[in-house]
Every structure is written in C-alpha cells, then in structure tokens.
Design an enzyme around this catalytic site. Structure first.
Site, short mmCIF file in Angstrom:
data_model
loop_
_atom_site.label_atom_id
_atom_site.label_comp_id
_atom_site.label_asym_id
_atom_site.label_seq_id
_atom_site.Cartn_x
_atom_site.Cartn_y
_atom_site.Cartn_z
N ASP A 1 9.04 -6.37 -7.13
CA ASP A 1 8.00 -7.04 -6.36
C ASP A 1 7.63 -8.32 -7.09
OD1 ASP A 1 5.54 -7.98 -5.20
OD2 ASP A 1 5.26 -5.99 -4.32
N GLU B 1 15.24 -1.89 16.94
CA GLU B 1 14.47 -0.66 16.70
C GLU B 1 15.12 0.56 17.34
OE1 GLU B 1 10.45 0.68 15.40
OE2 GLU B 1 12.46 0.47 14.64
N ARG C 1 10.67 -2.09 7.96
CA ARG C 1 11.16 -2.68 9.20
C ARG C 1 12.67 -2.84 9.09
NH1 ARG C 1 6.98 -1.30 10.73
NH2 ARG C 1 5.37 -2.43 11.92
N HIS D 1 11.04 6.08 14.18
CA HIS D 1 9.82 5.39 13.73
C HIS D 1 8.61 6.33 13.78
CE1 HIS D 1 7.99 1.07 13.39
NE2 HIS D 1 7.38 1.94 12.59
N ARG E 1 0.85 -1.21 0.00
CA ARG E 1 0.00 0.00 0.00
C ARG E 1 0.88 1.24 0.00
NH1 ARG E 1 -5.32 -0.97 2.12
NH2 ARG E 1 -5.59 -3.09 2.90
N ILE E 2 1.91 1.22 0.85
CA ILE E 2 2.78 2.38 0.95
C ILE E 2 3.59 2.53 -0.33
CG2 ILE E 2 4.71 3.40 2.21
CD1 ILE E 2 3.65 1.80 4.69
#
Length: 344
Positions: free
Chosen positions: A194, A283, A255, A302, A174-175
């Site tokens: 993709d 993270e 991520r 983030h 989606r992004i």
C-alpha cells in the site's frame, strides 16, 4: 403540515424501494421516525426530472438530512438546488462515489457512510477463503468426487496447510486492515502493499511492507483490497501473475477491474494458480467463461459484502449516525472528500 413545536430535523429516504424494505425492520423504522420527521413509505429513487413525484419534491425541499443506500440517485447541482435545507447525507452502505457529487462538497454538506460496517462481512469471507486456500479445500473436494475410493490424501496434499504460510494483502483499506486483524491469531507471515502506508504504520499493523511485485512473488495467497480508481486498473497484471508461485491462490473481493482477467485465465486453465473471485470484469462473466467450471476457481456472485441479515448492521450504524446528527455531534465515520481519490 408538521407541528411547529416538533424540532426533529426533516429527512428523506433515497434508495431503491426494495432496499428500504430490507434495511428497516419495524423496530428500526420506529427508531428512525423517533429521531427525524420522515414518511418511511416515501422512498425516492429519483430526485430530479419532469416526472418527479410531487410528494418527493416537497419532502426534498424540506429535508435537512438524506438517508441513502444502494440505488440512490446522484446528488447533482440540480437536485441540491431543489433541496435548500439539506445539510447532511448518511449512507447506509459503503462507497458514496455513485451519488455524492462534487456539488455536495462545494455546498459544505457533511457525509457519513456505513463502509466500516460493510467491511466486516467482506473480511470474514476473505479470512475463510485464505484458510480454505491453505488447506486446499476446493481442489481436494473436486478430487474427492473424482476418486471415490481409498486414496493417500496426506501424500497428495503434502504441501498443503496454513502453518507459516505467507499471505499478501494488497491495500490497507478498511477491509484490508480488518483482514490483517483477523489473521493475527493464526501462524501466517503477512505482507502488505500500500503506497499510502508508512513503514511505521505497517509495523503497527504487524505486517511487512513490500513492493507489489515482491508481494506477488512471495505470497502463497494474494488478497486484493485496493479501491477501484484509474491507477489501480489491472494492477494485478501479467507480470504480477507470472511472479506468483505455482499453487498460489488469488483472492479478489474488491472490483474485477483490478485484475487483468485475460492475463489470469491462462494460469487458471493450466491449473498453475487457484482463484477465489467474488468480483469479475465484467461483473457477470459471459456464459462461455471458463471461470464457471474450472475446478481450481471458486466463483461467487458478489456476495462477500453485507447480505441477508448482515445489512441490518449497516442500518444500525446509519441510525447511530443519524442520532449523532440529531444531537449535534460529529459523525463517527465521516467521509472526507480529500480521501476519495484513493479509497472506495
């Protein structure tokens, strides 16, 4: 006890209580309570266990709908056994993988998420990062602070600029798709990697489909938008990073695990590559990580996703889905279990 003539479905909020306070303004709470029977003061971040709040247990037993967000506990078989009337989950955020379990799909529970709404600010952040990368904004800002005197910036930045630059998009999520859409008004050549996108679909998106290694070798900017699944761990590894041209910029808003950070760091420390990293692995980088201080790295905590007032876009989307459920309509943005293996 509720009025027997009240036909609104019963609902329970399940998320971190502080998140609920941020999601729901008074007007949005009024809309919610107009659609469903719920106590908006009752917010469950635990749905099972010996110390379960009796009020939560009662609301869960009655709930036909769960409205979830960040901090929602897993909907295990034990939780579902205590929720015999549960029919639907509306998630006012992106991924549902943290709390929607296989037991939910086996039960036939329908699920909707606000992933589409949450994709918009991430794509906007990415667009800004791409445009700034081409103009060498990060590096020139650091150099400006160093020089502090008349200087021929046009000569130093003679290879900068966004005209006819090549941008590689890794993942038509989606992004990723929204980033592609936002790039259309600009003079970029856009590549896409993709494996789930056909040549015909890539043509419809207006991008050139290429293998990952070729995308990295040709891209002045490489932006990562693939999901975190076992197959994507370190998909941007030593070979892909070595293939990137000198001065290229790597952007990651997906991520941290998708990039082999140990392989990336030498390229960043040497100044060969630039990076915009909204996510890392781990993270929170350790205090001694060079990522904090490198002049060619923009490191953010983030924040590309919904932040501040942007979370109300997710609330509004979730409330739209709740209204559709109340009216007996299918969800506008349902989650399909078959797609979870290759989506966020």
């Amino acid at each position: 006890m509720h009025d027997a003539t009240d036909n609104r479905p019963a609902a329970l909020l399940s998320m971190s209580p502080d998140i609920a306070e941020r999601l729901f303004t008074p007007a949005r709470l009024a809309r919610l309570t107009g659609l469903v029977r719920t106590d908006p003061r009752l917010v469950a971040d635990t749905l099972a266990g010996p110390g379960l709040d009796p009020a939560v247990a009662s609301a869960l037993a009655d709930a036909e709908l769960l409205l979830t967000c960040w901090g929602a506990p897993p909907l295990t078989a034990e939780v579902l056994a205590a929720a015999p009337r549960l029919r639907a989950v509306v998630h006012a955020a992106g991924s549902v993988k943290h709390h929607v379990t296989e037991a939910c799909w086996e039960r036939g529970i329908t699920v909707a998420s606000a992933a589409g709404a949450n994709a918009l600010p991430v794509a906007e952040y990415t667009l800004a990062a791409i445009l700034f990368a081409g103009k060498r904004v990060l590096g020139s800002a650091h150099r400006y602070r160093e020089v502090r005197a008349p200087h021929d910036w046009h000569q130093e930045l003679s290879r900068a600029g966004n005209y006819r630059r090549t941008v590689g998009i890794v993942g038509a999520s989606r992004i990723g798709r929204r980033v592609i859409e936002l790039l259309r008004p600009f003079d970029f050549d856009v590549l896409l990697y993709d494996p789930y996108v056909s040549a015909e679909e890539a043509a419809a998106l207006g991008v050139e489909p290429v293998p990952l290694d070729e995308l990295c070798a040709r891209g002045h900017v490489v932006s990562v938008h693939a999901p975190q699944v076992p197959a994507t761990r370190h998909m941007i590894g030593a070979a892909q990073l070595a293939a990137m041209p000198d001065g290229a910029t790597l952007i990651n808003t997906s991520r941290g695990s998708l990039i082999d950070e140990d392989a990336l760091l030498p390229h960043l420390v040497a100044g060969r590559l630039d990076a915009v990293l909204d996510v890392t692995d781990p993270e929170l980088p350790p205090p001694a990580s060079p990522l904090y201080d490198l002049p060619n790295v923009l490191l953010t905590p983030h924040v590309a996703g919904s932040l501040g007032g942007e979370i109300h876009r997710m609330t509004d989307h979730a409330l739209d889905e709740v209204e559709r459920y109340v009216k007996g309509l299918p969800f506008e943005d349902p989650v399909h279990p078959a797609s979870l293996g290759h989506s966020a």
